[in-house]
Design a protein around this motif. Structure first.
Motif, PDB file in Angstrom:
ATOM      1  N   VAL A  23      37.452 -43.811 -18.478  1.00  0.00           N
ATOM      2  CA  VAL A  23      36.847 -42.788 -17.686  1.00  0.00           C
ATOM      3  C   VAL A  23      35.306 -42.781 -18.065  1.00  0.00           C
ATOM      4  N   ASN A  24      34.712 -43.583 -18.677  1.00  0.00           N
ATOM      5  CA  ASN A  24      33.059 -43.683 -18.767  1.00  0.00           C
ATOM      6  C   ASN A  24      32.589 -44.683 -17.771  1.00  0.00           C
ATOM      7  N   ARG A  66      32.050 -32.480  -4.798  1.00  0.00           N
ATOM      8  CA  ARG A  66      30.658 -32.511  -5.338  1.00  0.00           C
ATOM      9  C   ARG A  66      30.735 -32.993  -6.616  1.00  0.00           C
ATOM     10  N   VAL A  67      31.429 -32.774  -7.377  1.00  0.00           N
ATOM     11  CA  VAL A  67      31.632 -33.316  -8.842  1.00  0.00           C
ATOM     12  C   VAL A  67      31.602 -34.587  -8.784  1.00  0.00           C
ATOM     13  N   ARG A  68      32.507 -35.230  -7.965  1.00  0.00           N
ATOM     14  CA  ARG A  68      32.481 -36.856  -8.053  1.00  0.00           C
ATOM     15  C   ARG A  68      31.384 -37.288  -7.575  1.00  0.00           C
ATOM     16  N   ARG A  69      30.705 -36.826  -6.455  1.00  0.00           N
ATOM     17  CA  ARG A  69      29.320 -37.406  -6.009  1.00  0.00           C
ATOM     18  C   ARG A  69      28.373 -37.276  -6.902  1.00  0.00           C
ATOM     19  N   LYS A  70      28.083 -36.197  -7.639  1.00  0.00           N
ATOM     20  CA  LYS A  70      27.022 -35.957  -8.368  1.00  0.00           C
ATOM     21  C   LYS A  70      27.140 -36.587  -9.768  1.00  0.00           C
ATOM     22  N   ALA A  71      28.534 -36.986 -10.198  1.00  0.00           N
ATOM     23  CA  ALA A  71      28.560 -37.765 -11.483  1.00  0.00           C
ATOM     24  C   ALA A  71      28.290 -39.133 -11.187  1.00  0.00           C
ATOM     25  N   LEU A 153      25.579 -45.901 -21.446  1.00  0.00           N
ATOM     26  CA  LEU A 153      26.858 -46.149 -21.407  1.00  0.00           C
ATOM     27  C   LEU A 153      28.140 -45.105 -21.665  1.00  0.00           C
ATOM     28  N   TYR A 154      27.696 -43.996 -22.382  1.00  0.00           N
ATOM     29  CA  TYR A 154      28.730 -42.838 -22.767  1.00  0.00           C
ATOM     30  C   TYR A 154      29.045 -42.243 -21.345  1.00  0.00           C
ATOM     31  N   ARG A 155      28.066 -41.953 -20.289  1.00  0.00           N
ATOM     32  CA  ARG A 155      28.339 -41.091 -19.134  1.00  0.00           C
ATOM     33  C   ARG A 155      29.266 -39.841 -19.262  1.00  0.00           C
ATOM     34  N   ALA A 156      28.620 -39.018 -19.591  1.00  0.00           N
ATOM     35  CA  ALA A 156      29.287 -37.519 -19.777  1.00  0.00           C
ATOM     36  C   ALA A 156      29.973 -37.241 -18.441  1.00  0.00           C
ATOM     37  N   ASN A 157      29.133 -37.112 -17.387  1.00  0.00           N
ATOM     38  CA  ASN A 157      29.305 -36.782 -16.011  1.00  0.00           C
ATOM     39  C   ASN A 157      30.473 -37.350 -15.665  1.00  0.00           C
ATOM     40  N   VAL A 158      30.530 -38.548 -15.642  1.00  0.00           N
ATOM     41  CA  VAL A 158      31.799 -39.518 -14.935  1.00  0.00           C
ATOM     42  C   VAL A 158      32.819 -38.896 -15.829  1.00  0.00           C
ATOM     43  N   ARG A 159      33.065 -39.020 -17.024  1.00  0.00           N
ATOM     44  CA  ARG A 159      34.168 -38.429 -17.860  1.00  0.00           C
ATOM     45  C   ARG A 159      34.414 -37.209 -17.412  1.00  0.00           C
ATOM     46  N   ALA A 161      33.946 -35.853 -14.574  1.00  0.00           N
ATOM     47  CA  ALA A 161      34.477 -35.981 -12.984  1.00  0.00           C
ATOM     48  C   ALA A 161      36.116 -36.407 -13.098  1.00  0.00           C
ATOM     49  N   TRP A 162      36.355 -37.410 -14.178  1.00  0.00           N
ATOM     50  CA  TRP A 162      37.945 -37.760 -14.158  1.00  0.00           C
ATOM     51  C   TRP A 162      38.477 -36.632 -14.773  1.00  0.00           C
ATOM     52  N   LEU A 163      38.119 -35.731 -15.459  1.00  0.00           N
ATOM     53  CA  LEU A 163      38.945 -34.529 -16.252  1.00  0.00           C
ATOM     54  C   LEU A 163      39.135 -33.649 -15.200  1.00  0.00           C
ATOM     55  N   LEU A 164      38.208 -33.540 -14.240  1.00  0.00           N
ATOM     56  CA  LEU A 164      38.332 -32.471 -13.023  1.00  0.00           C
ATOM     57  C   LEU A 164      39.379 -33.131 -11.976  1.00  0.00           C
ATOM     58  N   ASP A 165      39.322 -34.281 -11.916  1.00  0.00           N
ATOM     59  CA  ASP A 165      40.117 -34.963 -11.253  1.00  0.00           C
ATOM     60  C   ASP A 165      41.788 -34.966 -11.645  1.00  0.00           C
ATOM     61  N   ALA A 166      41.783 -35.224 -12.965  1.00  0.00           N
ATOM     62  CA  ALA A 166      43.144 -34.973 -13.584  1.00  0.00           C
ATOM     63  C   ALA A 166      43.699 -33.766 -13.539  1.00  0.00           C
TER      64      ALA A 166
END
Length: 228
Positions: A23-24, A66-71, A153-159, A161-166
């Motif tokens: 997720v990161n 939008r969230v995927r792209r911005k993350a 490396l932590y990448r909160a926005n990508v994490r 985005a995956w939460l929203l995707d799920a």
């Protein structure tokens, strides 16, 4: 409706664990698909935008994109020539002393605000998890330089985005079946009308009456995409 949203949030958190997504670091916006030659052999891989779960409303589709792209842009859009690790604008903004960390925080909160505008809102558990990711990211970034590297490396926005995707994937499944079951209590309830929307595009599934969009396939012997 609060019960349904809460259960979907619970199922979303379990979905991520079951899929073992990184997720990161796994790209939430684009995915790699194989390109086959005429003999059916994989000759290379090509990137495409990840498909949107079928059955979501136009609003939910727009927000997920939008969230995927911005993350991706904020956390993964750059790669340095000598390193395999990817960085985003967050890393460069975070290098600015103090101001950069707060600017990074504001962007992360803005992405969360966009995600919260999905139909019916986000489950409290999912929103709290997203906020926790953002706060960890912010705290790490306050450490000079080394914190910026760890932050990248932590990448909160990508994490998030995956939460929203799920969550939206579970929501799409519930909309198609018309019901949702609590994995803990076993209680099953009907999906409220306020969460029911017809997804634009795709083609009708004759058995379920829902809308399904077939994934595209690629053929290296032709130009462009087939099956779209």
């Amino acid at each position: 409706m609060n019960f349904v949203v809460s259960v979907l949030g619970k199922k979303a958190l379990g979905r991520l664990k079951d899929k073992h997504i990184e997720v990161n670091s796994e790209n939430p916006y684009m995915e790699k698909v194989p390109v086959h030659n005429r003999r059916g052999e994989i000759v290379k891989y090509k990137e495409r935008e990840r498909p949107i779960p079928a059955g979501l409303s136009a609003n939910d589709e727009k927000i997920l994109r939008r969230v995927r792209r911005k993350a991706y842009s904020w956390d993964l859009s750059f790669r340095f020539c000598c390193f395999r690790t990817r960085f985003g604008w967050s890393f460069f903004v975070g290098l600015l002393p103090f101001i950069g960390d707060f600017a990074d925080l504001l962007v992360a909160m803005h992405i969360m605000k966009i995600a919260s505008a999905v139909d019916g809102g986000l489950p409290k558990s999912l929103y709290a998890k997203m906020m926790w990711n953002v706060m960890i990211d912010f705290g790490i970034g306050l450490v000079p330089f080394l914190g910026d590297l760890a932050d990248a490396l932590y990448r909160a926005n990508v994490r998030n985005a995956w939460l929203l995707d799920a969550y939206l994937s579970e929501k799409a499944n519930a909309l198609q079946s018309g019901k949702v079951e609590d994995p803990d209590s076993g209680k099953t309830v009907a999906v409220p009308n306020s969460l029911r929307h017809a997804a634009p595009g795709g083609h009708p599934d004759l058995e379920t009456g829902t809308t399904q969009a077939p994934p595209p396939t690629y053929d290296s012997s032709r130009r462009g995409r087939n099956g779209l």
